[in-house]
Design a protein around this motif. Structure first.
Motif, short mmCIF file in Angstrom:
data_model
loop_
_atom_site.label_atom_id
_atom_site.label_comp_id
_atom_site.label_asym_id
_atom_site.label_seq_id
_atom_site.Cartn_x
_atom_site.Cartn_y
_atom_site.Cartn_z
N GLY A 49 -6.10 6.89 -6.41
CA GLY A 49 -5.08 7.41 -5.33
C GLY A 49 -4.16 7.25 -6.34
O GLY A 49 -3.32 7.27 -5.20
N CYS A 50 -3.87 7.65 -7.42
CA CYS A 50 -2.12 7.78 -8.15
C CYS A 50 -2.17 9.02 -8.40
O CYS A 50 -3.17 9.42 -8.84
CB CYS A 50 -2.63 6.51 -9.25
N LYS A 51 -1.48 10.08 -7.92
CA LYS A 51 -1.01 11.07 -8.15
C LYS A 51 0.09 10.98 -9.37
O LYS A 51 1.02 10.64 -9.22
CB LYS A 51 -0.83 11.93 -7.06
N GLN A 108 0.59 -0.90 0.16
CA GLN A 108 0.36 -0.33 0.21
C GLN A 108 0.92 1.38 -0.01
O GLN A 108 0.50 2.03 -0.86
CB GLN A 108 -1.00 0.13 1.29
N PHE A 109 2.06 0.91 0.73
CA PHE A 109 3.04 2.66 0.90
C PHE A 109 3.40 2.71 -1.03
O PHE A 109 3.78 3.19 -1.18
CB PHE A 109 4.18 2.08 1.76
N GLU A 110 3.85 1.50 -1.54
CA GLU A 110 4.54 1.61 -2.78
C GLU A 110 3.80 2.65 -3.52
O GLU A 110 3.64 2.84 -4.31
CB GLU A 110 4.69 0.41 -2.83
N ILE A 153 -3.99 10.09 -20.18
CA ILE A 153 -3.03 9.86 -18.90
C ILE A 153 -3.47 9.56 -17.32
O ILE A 153 -3.67 8.75 -17.08
CB ILE A 153 -1.45 10.14 -19.08
N HIS A 154 -4.06 10.95 -17.36
CA HIS A 154 -5.02 11.45 -15.87
C HIS A 154 -6.22 11.31 -15.95
O HIS A 154 -6.18 10.42 -15.18
CB HIS A 154 -4.89 12.93 -15.89
N THR A 197 4.10 9.05 -8.83
CA THR A 197 4.49 9.06 -10.28
C THR A 197 5.32 10.22 -10.81
O THR A 197 3.85 11.16 -10.88
CB THR A 197 3.57 8.24 -10.55
N SER A 198 5.90 10.13 -11.35
CA SER A 198 5.87 11.07 -12.15
C SER A 198 5.99 10.96 -13.95
O SER A 198 6.65 9.69 -14.33
CB SER A 198 7.87 11.18 -11.97
#
Length: 301
Positions: free
Chosen positions: A149-151, A13-15, A142-143, A20-21
């Motif tokens: 939950g992914c930034k 969950q932490f990973e 992509i967004h 993400t860049s």
């Protein structure tokens, strides 16, 4: 055993919560650039440096994403990830397969673009504004498809040796303010001369602008200045920002001006007065001569 499973779930969950860049590199490959006309071999060095920089970006974090565009005089295309059939990539001299895929895909697709461009159609102006617009569309897609939950921190890096193009002034302003609204940072690496319009884009979006002093050290400058993500740059010692030239380009001659006339309806800019706006066709009154004020005579008492 239950503790181990719980710990593994917490680590997973932490990973997943790590940012993400997404990096989109716009490489100006127009042979009409002065720096390439004087020395065509510089293009090979620039491509190799950009590939090494892109692989370093992917190496920083497994979640990082990459896209590379080739900006030409007539078209702008994505050369990574490619739209063609997946290449058969095998490990070469211990190199990571993803790095090999990036290198082969970029060089193969770039070779197709350069071979299909005939010398008669080459012009000196590169479609950088259109390439940045395509990069913004790619980032928006992509967004939209990202998991919940992914930034994603998105940025665009423009590597060019072309000069300023005032004819694309409105297109530049549109993409700059669109990127600002989408929280997309635009960085610019100038290879030959200063670019005042792209300097404005970097200042508007909070990006970095750098004119490379020596083309031989392009890779070192890319890794030093543009590899760190925007949140980390505040903690690093980077080149000081240069003074941004915010002059606008007139709509009649496409030249940068200090003082001009602005249409009160569509905000078009002209270097000389025109009774009719060529953009929105609004008719203005011709300004008359200024009335001279009569000086009051002082009465002596």
């Amino acid at each position: 055993m239950a503790f181990d499973l719980k710990q593994a779930n917490e680590e997973t969950q932490f990973e997943n919560t790590e940012d993400t860049s997404l990096l989109v590199i716009v490489l100006d490959t127009n042979p009409g650039q002065k720096i390439l006309r004087d020395n065509p071999h510089i293009l090979t060095q620039c491509v190799d440096s950009v590939i090494a920089f892109a692989n370093t970006h992917l190496m920083q974090k497994s979640q990082n994403k990459l896209a590379v565009m080739a900006c030409h005089s007539k078209i702008s295309e994505f050369i990574y990830p490619g739209t063609s059939k997946q290449l058969d990539v095998r490990q070469i001299d211990g190199q990571y397969e993803v790095f090999t895929l990036v290198e082969k895909t970029v060089k193969q697709n770039l070779a197709k673009i350069l071979t299909t461009e005939t010398p008669s159609t080459i012009i000196t102006e590169s479609l950088l504004a259109g390439a940045i617009a395509m990069a913004l569309c790619y980032i928006a897609r992509i967004h939209r498809t990202k998991p919940p939950g992914c930034k994603i921190n998105s940025r665009i890096l423009v590597v060019t040796g072309s000069g300023d193009s005032a004819s694309q002034y409105m297109n530049y302003m549109n993409v700059f303010f669109t990127a600002q609204k989408q929280n997309v940072v635009i960085d610019v690496c100038a290879l030959d001369q200063h670019l005042s319009l792209l300097q404005q884009g970097c200042d508007i979006t909070g990006g970095l602008y750098l004119k490379v002093p020596q083309i031989q050290g392009l890779l070192q400058y890319l890794l030093w200045v543009f590899l760190p993500e925007p949140p980390i740059r505040q903690k690093l010692v980077l080149p000081p920002p240069v003074k941004v030239d915010y002059r606008a380009a007139c709509f009649c001659h496409r030249e940068l001006i200090d003082i001009g006339f602005v249409c009160s309806v569509c905000l078009s800019i002209f270097c000389k007065f025109s009774p009719i706006c060529t953009t929105c066709h609004t008719v203005f009154k011709i300004p008359g001569p200024l009335a001279s004020k009569t000086k009051k005579k002082k009465v002596k008492l």
